[in-house]
Design a protein around this motif. Structure first.
Motif, PDB file in Angstrom:
ATOM      1  N   UNK A  45       0.166  10.263  -2.261  1.00  0.00           N
ATOM      2  CA  UNK A  45      -0.707   9.518  -1.711  1.00  0.00           C
ATOM      3  C   UNK A  45      -2.317   9.919  -1.526  1.00  0.00           C
ATOM      4  N   UNK A  84       0.770  -1.162  -0.134  1.00  0.00           N
ATOM      5  CA  UNK A  84       0.086  -0.092   0.090  1.00  0.00           C
ATOM      6  C   UNK A  84       0.654   1.397   0.134  1.00  0.00           C
ATOM      7  N   UNK A  85       0.284   2.452  -0.506  1.00  0.00           N
ATOM      8  CA  UNK A  85       0.849   3.545  -0.748  1.00  0.00           C
ATOM      9  C   UNK A  85       1.419   4.109   0.534  1.00  0.00           C
ATOM     10  N   UNK A  86       0.565   4.036   1.810  1.00  0.00           N
ATOM     11  CA  UNK A  86       1.208   4.792   3.051  1.00  0.00           C
ATOM     12  C   UNK A  86       2.490   4.041   3.328  1.00  0.00           C
ATOM     13  N   UNK A 117      -3.538  10.759  -5.184  1.00  0.00           N
ATOM     14  CA  UNK A 117      -3.721   9.626  -5.915  1.00  0.00           C
ATOM     15  C   UNK A 117      -4.331   8.733  -5.412  1.00  0.00           C
ATOM     16  N   UNK A 118      -4.603   8.264  -4.245  1.00  0.00           N
ATOM     17  CA  UNK A 118      -4.847   7.266  -3.677  1.00  0.00           C
ATOM     18  C   UNK A 118      -6.305   7.581  -2.934  1.00  0.00           C
ATOM     19  N   UNK A 119      -6.117   8.574  -2.033  1.00  0.00           N
ATOM     20  CA  UNK A 119      -7.252   8.898  -1.278  1.00  0.00           C
ATOM     21  C   UNK A 119      -8.112   9.753  -2.102  1.00  0.00           C
ATOM     22  N   UNK A 120      -7.565  10.488  -2.952  1.00  0.00           N
ATOM     23  CA  UNK A 120      -8.380  11.158  -4.108  1.00  0.00           C
ATOM     24  C   UNK A 120      -9.431  12.315  -3.588  1.00  0.00           C
ATOM     25  N   UNK A 121      -9.094  12.564  -2.495  1.00  0.00           N
ATOM     26  CA  UNK A 121     -10.366  13.904  -1.859  1.00  0.00           C
ATOM     27  C   UNK A 121      -9.624  15.208  -1.600  1.00  0.00           C
ATOM     28  N   UNK A 124      -1.246   1.744  -8.994  1.00  0.00           N
ATOM     29  CA  UNK A 124      -2.698   1.217  -8.802  1.00  0.00           C
ATOM     30  C   UNK A 124      -3.607   1.694  -9.876  1.00  0.00           C
ATOM     31  N   UNK A 125      -3.594   3.017  -9.940  1.00  0.00           N
ATOM     32  CA  UNK A 125      -4.705   3.675 -10.797  1.00  0.00           C
ATOM     33  C   UNK A 125      -4.201   3.930 -12.275  1.00  0.00           C
TER      34      UNK A 125
END
Lengths: 286, 192
Positions: free
Chosen positions: A217, A59-61, A220-224, A106-107
């Protein structure tokens, strides 16, 4: 008060910064002194996530830790070598791309125009950030303010990103940022009292790349994340320089006064970021 | 003639017993099933969350429970806690990381019958890219025909617990509890 995990982590990092920065002043090596800053960042990570992540990271974190560690080691190696200016600039261009690629991997299986635009923005923003930090680290103190301004820039970046991360769905990044700021403040205090030029490649790349990995992170991953507020962070490393050129003629302010003024100008965009967040996220904040 | 009748009756008896002993396959009915969890918040209260999107299959034979099968897939992005900012945080990279880990799965591996109504299911829970065994206590509520749609159905209640730290989710440990208590209510319909 110490029951609050953020305050506890910040206090531990501050004490760590005080102790380590004091110890490195026993040796006459700016390369070693500079490692204190990435060590503080890594300690902030461990205190925040309460673990040294497994390797290979899941995972990214978890990747944030190893990106900061690897970049700090590369930076330390560069600090030990001579004539590394070109390598540092090359690294400042490549590292942000690698970080975006690894964190966002992953995206990228299903790319779209928006994703690619954000990824390119993160890459270019990362270059601008590392490039500027490296310039501060390598140029004479009289020109760019020296180590204290470099450390202040990192503190300002982390401080400004903390609320952006919180509203972007990562209260953990807020904790990491605030803990790191406390540790860097201790290092800055030492640098102010007993200068040791403790801001070179390991600090630029270790903390800089760790910071970029955290941003990537959340973005791109949490995206908010609020992209406008995020873009404004880029003002921080340049606000000091621009203000110094426009408002602080060289012959009027010198030495410590100039450093403090430039550092203050560098931190001023934090207020702008806060204002933008207040305007755009009034409902979430209230 | 008598031999023929005896043969036919034997075959019929075998078929009946074979049918009775065969596990029935069920699909989880999402409209009457719920997967919730609770987690301690600063020692004051248990925060409740639920997953709204999941699916799964159960193969269940009351007479041969150890041969049962169970697999459940949960969309982590369907997490809800009745507070949007917290949902955003929990779906983010620091917690469930729904972008990188869009599904969590549970695959039953060991089914133990305690009595006619209760038992345990131990299985592999995959969450956050980590797979660990988790045991659920099961109560079989009812197995029979649903009077409304006339479809053979089975209802189960399950309770269990796991530590989030076992799955690498250590954010705010201490302030936020480590133990995740599971509350699972399942209604499943027999596949035709």
């Amino acid at each position: 008060m110490l029951e609050n995990p953020i305050i506890l982590a910040a206090l531990i990092c501050f004490l760590l910064g005080l102790v380590l920065s004091g110890l490195v002043r026993l040796v006459r090596s700016s390369a070693i002194a500079s490692t204190v800053l990435p060590i503080i960042f890594l300690a902030s990570y461990v205190l925040t996530y309460q673990q040294v992540p497994t390797f290979p990271p899941v995972g990214s974190t978890n990747k944030i830790f190893y990106i900061a560690l690897a970049a700090a080691l590369i930076g330390f190696a560069l600090d030990l070598l001579s004539r590394t200016a070109n390598y540092r600039k090359l690294l400042a261009a490549i590292m942000p791309l690698l970080i975006v690629g690894w964190i966002g991997f992953p995206r990228f299986a299903k790319p779209d125009v928006e994703l690619m635009a954000i990824a390119v923005g993160l890459w270019l923003g990362g270059i601008a950030l590392l490039w500027r930090l490296d310039t501060v680290a390598t140029s004479p103190a009289e020109q760019n303010g020296g180590s204290i301004v470099g450390t202040a820039m990192l503190m300002a970046l982390l401080l400004a990103f903390a609320p952006v991360a919180l509203l972007g769905g990562s209260s953990t990044s807020l904790m990491l940022c605030l803990a790191a700021v406390a540790g860097l403040a201790a290092a800055a205090l030492w640098e102010l009292l007993v200068p040791r030029n403790a801001f070179s490649a390991s600090a630029v790349f270790g903390v800089g790349c760790g910071f970029l990995a955290m941003i990537d992170t959340v973005t791109l991953i949490t995206r908010e994340v609020d992209l406008v507020a995020l873009a404004l962070l880029l003002l921080i490393p340049y606000a000091g320089e621009l203000s110094a050129r426009l408002l602080l003629p060289q012959n009027r302010f010198r030495g410590r006064v100039r450093q403090v003024l430039v550092g203050t100008f560098a931190a001023s965009p934090i207020l702008l970021v806060m204002a933008v967040l207040l305007l755009r996220h009034r409902e979430s904040i209230s | 003639m008598r031999r023929t009748l005896a043969f036919v009756s034997t075959i019929a008896a075998l078929l009946v017993s074979a049918t009775a002993g065969r596990a029935a396959d069920y699909a989880i009915d999402p409209t009457h099933s719920h997967i919730l969890f609770t987690i301690d918040h600063l020692g004051f209260a248990k925060m409740v969350g639920l997953f709204g999107d999941f699916s799964g299959n159960i193969s269940f034979d009351a007479n041969n429970v150890p041969a049962s099968k169970l697999n459940v897939s949960i969309k982590t992005g369907s997490l809800q806690t009745q507070f949007a900012p917290r949902d955003k945080d929990l779906k983010g990279a620091d917690w469930f990381n729904v972008t990188e880990f869009p599904e969590m799965t549970f695959v039953g591996t060991d089914f133990v019958k305690k009595d006619d109504q209760t038992g345990t299911v131990t299985g592999n829970l995959t969450l956050h890219g980590v797979t660990k065994p988790v045991t659920l206590n099961i109560v079989v509520n009812k197995v029979g025909q649903n009077p409304l749609d006339k479809i053979d159905s089975a209802g189960f209640s399950a309770r269990g617990m796991f530590k989030r730290s076992d799955f690498g989710m250590k954010t705010y440990l201490g302030a936020i509890g480590d133990d995740i208590d599971l509350i699972i209510e399942i209604e499943a319909k027999k596949k035709s």
